[in-house]
Design a protein around this motif. Structure first.
Motif, mmCIF file in Angstrom:
data_model
loop_
_atom_site.group_PDB
_atom_site.id
_atom_site.type_symbol
_atom_site.label_atom_id
_atom_site.label_comp_id
_atom_site.label_asym_id
_atom_site.label_seq_id
_atom_site.Cartn_x
_atom_site.Cartn_y
_atom_site.Cartn_z
ATOM 1 N N LEU A 1 0.818 -1.207 0.000
ATOM 2 C CA LEU A 1 0.000 0.000 0.000
ATOM 3 C C LEU A 1 0.857 1.265 0.000
ATOM 4 C CD1 LEU A 1 -2.944 -0.998 2.369
ATOM 5 C CD2 LEU A 1 -2.773 -1.127 -0.122
ATOM 6 N N GLN A 2 2.053 1.189 0.572
ATOM 7 C CA GLN A 2 2.959 2.336 0.506
ATOM 8 C C GLN A 2 3.336 2.643 -0.938
ATOM 9 O OE1 GLN A 2 6.322 1.577 3.080
ATOM 10 N NE2 GLN A 2 5.065 1.492 4.919
ATOM 11 N N LYS A 3 3.466 1.608 -1.752
ATOM 12 C CA LYS A 3 3.805 1.784 -3.167
ATOM 13 C C LYS A 3 2.691 2.496 -3.928
ATOM 14 C CE LYS A 3 7.900 0.049 -4.063
ATOM 15 N NZ LYS A 3 8.960 0.831 -4.757
ATOM 16 N N LEU A 4 1.446 2.307 -3.498
ATOM 17 C CA LEU A 4 0.337 2.979 -4.168
ATOM 18 C C LEU A 4 0.361 4.478 -3.923
ATOM 19 C CD1 LEU A 4 -2.841 0.730 -3.741
ATOM 20 C CD2 LEU A 4 -1.454 1.092 -5.776
ATOM 21 N N ALA A 5 0.812 4.865 -2.736
ATOM 22 C CA ALA A 5 0.921 6.291 -2.381
ATOM 23 C C ALA A 5 -0.391 7.033 -2.619
ATOM 24 C CB ALA A 5 2.061 6.944 -3.165
ATOM 25 N N LEU A 6 -1.489 6.468 -2.135
ATOM 26 C CA LEU A 6 -2.798 7.089 -2.319
ATOM 27 C C LEU A 6 -3.062 8.149 -1.263
ATOM 28 C CD1 LEU A 6 -4.881 3.904 -3.174
ATOM 29 C CD2 LEU A 6 -4.026 5.642 -4.749
ATOM 30 N N LYS A 7 -3.957 9.069 -1.591
ATOM 31 C CA LYS A 7 -4.318 10.161 -0.689
ATOM 32 C C LYS A 7 -5.728 9.936 -0.141
ATOM 33 C CE LYS A 7 -3.983 13.267 -3.872
ATOM 34 N NZ LYS A 7 -3.704 12.358 -4.997
ATOM 35 N N PRO A 8 -6.030 10.511 1.028
ATOM 36 C CA PRO A 8 -7.395 10.429 1.552
ATOM 37 C C PRO A 8 -8.393 10.933 0.517
ATOM 38 C CG PRO A 8 -5.925 11.293 3.228
ATOM 39 C CD PRO A 8 -5.117 11.205 1.964
ATOM 40 N N GLY A 9 -9.471 10.188 0.344
ATOM 41 C CA GLY A 9 -10.482 10.538 -0.635
ATOM 42 C C GLY A 9 -10.330 9.823 -1.957
ATOM 43 N N ASP A 10 -9.130 9.258 -2.224
ATOM 44 C CA ASP A 10 -8.939 8.479 -3.442
ATOM 45 C C ASP A 10 -9.773 7.198 -3.397
ATOM 46 O OD1 ASP A 10 -7.158 10.289 -4.469
ATOM 47 O OD2 ASP A 10 -5.356 9.132 -4.007
ATOM 48 N N VAL A 11 -10.046 6.658 -4.579
ATOM 49 C CA VAL A 11 -10.766 5.383 -4.688
ATOM 50 C C VAL A 11 -9.784 4.315 -5.174
ATOM 51 C CG1 VAL A 11 -12.646 4.144 -5.827
ATOM 52 C CG2 VAL A 11 -12.932 6.552 -5.208
ATOM 53 N N ALA A 12 -9.800 3.162 -4.509
ATOM 54 C CA ALA A 12 -8.892 2.080 -4.871
ATOM 55 C C ALA A 12 -9.647 0.761 -4.961
ATOM 56 C CB ALA A 12 -7.773 1.956 -3.843
ATOM 57 N N LEU A 13 -9.260 -0.049 -5.927
ATOM 58 C CA LEU A 13 -9.814 -1.391 -6.057
ATOM 59 C C LEU A 13 -8.916 -2.381 -5.332
ATOM 60 C CD1 LEU A 13 -10.857 -1.593 -9.832
ATOM 61 C CD2 LEU A 13 -12.240 -0.913 -7.859
ATOM 62 N N ASP A 14 -9.531 -3.223 -4.512
ATOM 63 C CA ASP A 14 -8.832 -4.342 -3.877
ATOM 64 C C ASP A 14 -9.289 -5.587 -4.618
ATOM 65 O OD1 ASP A 14 -7.725 -6.268 -2.292
ATOM 66 O OD2 ASP A 14 -8.929 -5.818 -0.511
ATOM 67 N N LEU A 15 -8.439 -6.085 -5.520
ATOM 68 C CA LEU A 15 -8.833 -7.147 -6.444
ATOM 69 C C LEU A 15 -8.423 -8.516 -5.915
ATOM 70 C CD1 LEU A 15 -7.771 -5.143 -9.578
ATOM 71 C CD2 LEU A 15 -10.110 -5.540 -8.774
ATOM 72 N N ALA A 16 -9.324 -9.497 -6.078
ATOM 73 C CA ALA A 16 -9.190 -10.782 -5.389
ATOM 74 C C ALA A 16 -9.062 -10.470 -3.901
ATOM 75 C CB ALA A 16 -8.000 -11.580 -5.903
ATOM 76 N N CYS A 17 -10.020 -9.685 -3.418
ATOM 77 C CA CYS A 17 -9.927 -9.047 -2.102
ATOM 78 C C CYS A 17 -9.991 -10.016 -0.936
ATOM 79 C CB CYS A 17 -11.033 -8.007 -1.951
ATOM 80 S SG CYS A 17 -12.712 -8.688 -2.054
ATOM 81 N N GLY A 18 -10.469 -11.253 -1.178
ATOM 82 C CA GLY A 18 -10.587 -12.179 -0.063
ATOM 83 C C GLY A 18 -11.502 -11.628 1.013
ATOM 84 N N THR A 19 -11.015 -11.612 2.245
ATOM 85 C CA THR A 19 -11.836 -11.133 3.353
ATOM 86 C C THR A 19 -11.580 -9.662 3.679
ATOM 87 O OG1 THR A 19 -10.200 -11.902 4.961
ATOM 88 C CG2 THR A 19 -11.953 -13.438 4.363
#
Length: 213
Positions: free
Chosen positions: A29-47
């Motif tokens: 997740l550090q590699k994604l470097a997303l900001k608050p309010g961004d939308v992200a897909l968790d793919l093959a998200c499991g639980t």
């Protein structure tokens, strides 16, 4: 198969990796470097391991998994949907980031999946893909192979399902090489594609950026 192991999936993951999977996910997740309010897909998200941490960071996660059993064992009330990773039910250029953990080797084809990641990610958005790997060091590789192919199925049988945890180590054989996977990511249009070996090479992290228009 994943429906059947969903109930104890998190427990078995923690035991089998000595909780290293928690650290690997944080690095991803550090590699994604997303900001608050961004939308992200968790793919093959499991639980929902990734989604839970993303939400804590102020990111809006959407979990997608083909396994209904996994989705019914979701850790939180965060958004989730049943879907095929090769045909995502997501609008084009609509998310800032995509993350996927330990699922590439379960796909029938990897290039169409990466093409879908490119489609749904906004220009300037990031992807991060966490996967298993094999250490380059011969001694570490031998120990890793023994553990993964012999001990993991036994622990899986004790805690969950024998057949499932015999398949999961064997599925590593389906995974293309690091070089091939980087080539697939670049061929889809992503730039700055990188591979980072984790914990001596027993796990690996791919990351890349969708170029700005």
């Amino acid at each position: 198969m994943f429906d059947g192991i969903a109930g104890r999936y998190d427990l078995v993951n923690r035991v089998l990796t000595f909780r290293l999977d928690v650290r690997w996910r944080k690095l991803t997740l550090q590699k994604l470097a997303l900001k608050p309010g961004d939308v992200a897909l968790d793919l093959a998200c499991g639980t929902g391991d990734f989604a839970t941490v993303l939400a804590e960071q102020g990111v809006n996660p959407i979990g997608i998994d083909l396994s209904y059993g996994m989705l019914t064992n979701y850790q939180t009330n965060l958004g989730r949907a049943q879907g095929d990773l090769l045909d995502l039910p997501i609008k084009t250029a609509s998310v800032e980031g995509c993350v996927c953990g330990f699922a590439l080797r379960n796909l029938t084809e990897i290039p169409p999946f990466i093409d879908e990641l490119f489609r749904v990610t906004k220009p300037g958005g990031r992807i991060a893909l966490l996967e298993v790997s094999e250490p380059k060091n011969a001694l570490l590789r031998a120990g890793h192979k023994l553990y993964f192919q012999t001990i993991v199925p036994r622990i899986g049988a004790l805690l969950s399902d024998k057949d499932a945890y015999s398949y999961l180590p064997a599925s590593v054989e389906y995974l293309p090489s690091t070089h091939e996977l980087l080539g697939m990511i670049q061929a889809s249009g992503f730039v700055n594609a990188e591979n980072q070996q984790l914990t001596g090479g027993i796990s690996q992290l791919f990351s890349a950026t969708k170029p700005e228009v």
